[in-house]
Motif scaffolding. Structure first.
Motif, short mmCIF file in Angstrom:
data_model
loop_
_atom_site.label_atom_id
_atom_site.label_comp_id
_atom_site.label_asym_id
_atom_site.label_seq_id
_atom_site.Cartn_x
_atom_site.Cartn_y
_atom_site.Cartn_z
N THR A 144 0.79 -1.06 0.18
CA THR A 144 -0.18 0.12 -0.04
C THR A 144 0.87 1.21 0.02
O THR A 144 1.83 1.07 0.22
N PRO A 145 0.40 2.24 -0.39
CA PRO A 145 1.02 3.52 -0.37
C PRO A 145 1.76 3.86 1.09
O PRO A 145 2.77 4.60 1.41
N TYR A 202 4.59 1.93 1.95
CA TYR A 202 5.93 2.71 1.34
C TYR A 202 6.31 4.02 2.15
O TYR A 202 7.46 4.19 2.27
N TRP A 248 5.23 12.12 1.36
CA TRP A 248 4.12 11.58 0.77
C TRP A 248 4.50 11.94 -1.00
O TRP A 248 3.97 11.00 -1.82
N THR A 254 6.77 9.30 -1.93
CA THR A 254 6.03 7.98 -1.65
C THR A 254 5.23 7.74 -2.87
O THR A 254 5.13 6.48 -3.62
N MET A 255 4.34 8.54 -3.27
CA MET A 255 3.44 8.33 -4.52
C MET A 255 4.03 8.16 -5.88
O MET A 255 3.67 7.43 -6.57
N TYR A 283 5.61 4.79 -5.73
CA TYR A 283 4.37 3.65 -5.90
C TYR A 283 3.76 3.52 -7.22
O TYR A 283 3.15 2.48 -7.58
N THR A 284 3.74 4.51 -7.90
CA THR A 284 3.06 4.80 -9.20
C THR A 284 4.03 4.57 -10.07
O THR A 284 3.58 4.80 -11.51
N LEU A 342 -4.76 5.10 0.61
CA LEU A 342 -3.57 4.90 1.24
C LEU A 342 -3.32 3.75 1.80
O LEU A 342 -2.15 3.20 1.63
N ARG A 392 -6.17 5.62 -8.83
CA ARG A 392 -5.21 5.95 -8.25
C ARG A 392 -4.81 7.55 -8.50
O ARG A 392 -4.10 8.11 -7.56
#
Length: 169
Positions: A52-53, A56, A81, A84-85, A88-89, A127, A156
């Motif tokens: 999950t975010p 991360y 954040w 992180t995002m 994550y993406t 999240l 997302r």
């Protein structure tokens, strides 16, 4: 506020590429020199599947010293954040996002996700939801796995700012 992936990309470029590589494939100069073991490949959807975010964010904040990942608690929460995002993406391609946008529009997926989790445009809604959980929710509507994966990527991205950073080297 939505995490700004442009800010995340700047932070990643300044602090993460030595291990994670310029594109996030885990092929940075320290990995190639044998100083750091493989830190993972952020461009591989399978690596993100059950994470999950929030997972991360925790690793970025607290580090994982067993894997030589330092804690980045010196960064502001907003910056953590953002990076992180971004990480994550990184496995989202522009084609995947474009296809996902059309699939979401054609199949009322925003309504489905809103009913299951809350407003997908709210940065906090997804999240604690893994990529697989999001995809499974969409598959339950009758879409194929491939279409569900594209729709999940688009969903997302709704809570992110500067998504152009995902598909720009």
């Amino acid at each position: 506020s939505p995490p700004d992936l442009g800010v995340g990309a700047s932070i990643f470029a300044a602090n993460c590429t030595a291990c994670h590589g310029v594109g996030g494939a885990g092929d940075g100069e320290l990995v190639q020199a044998g100083q750091v073991m493989n830190p993972g490949n952020f461009t591989d959807p399978a690596q993100m599947a059950d994470q999950t975010p929030l997972d991360y964010f925790s690793i970025i904040t607290n580090g994982n010293l067993a894997q030589l990942m330092p804690p980045w608690s010196s960064l502001s929460e907003t910056d953590r954040w953002a990076v992180t995002m971004l990480t994550y993406t990184l496995h989202y391609s522009s084609d995947l996002l474009d296809n996902g946008a059309q699939i979401v529009e054609d199949n009322e997926i925003v309504t489905l996700i809103s009913e299951a989790y809350g407003d997908p445009e709210d940065p906090q809604t997804l999240l604690a939801i893994s990529e697989n959980a999001l995809i499974d929710t969409i598959i339950a509507s009758g879409l194929s796995e491939e279409d569900s994966r594209a729709a999940a990527a688009h969903i997302r991205s709704l809570s992110l700012d500067s998504t152009r950073a995902l598909t720009t080297p």
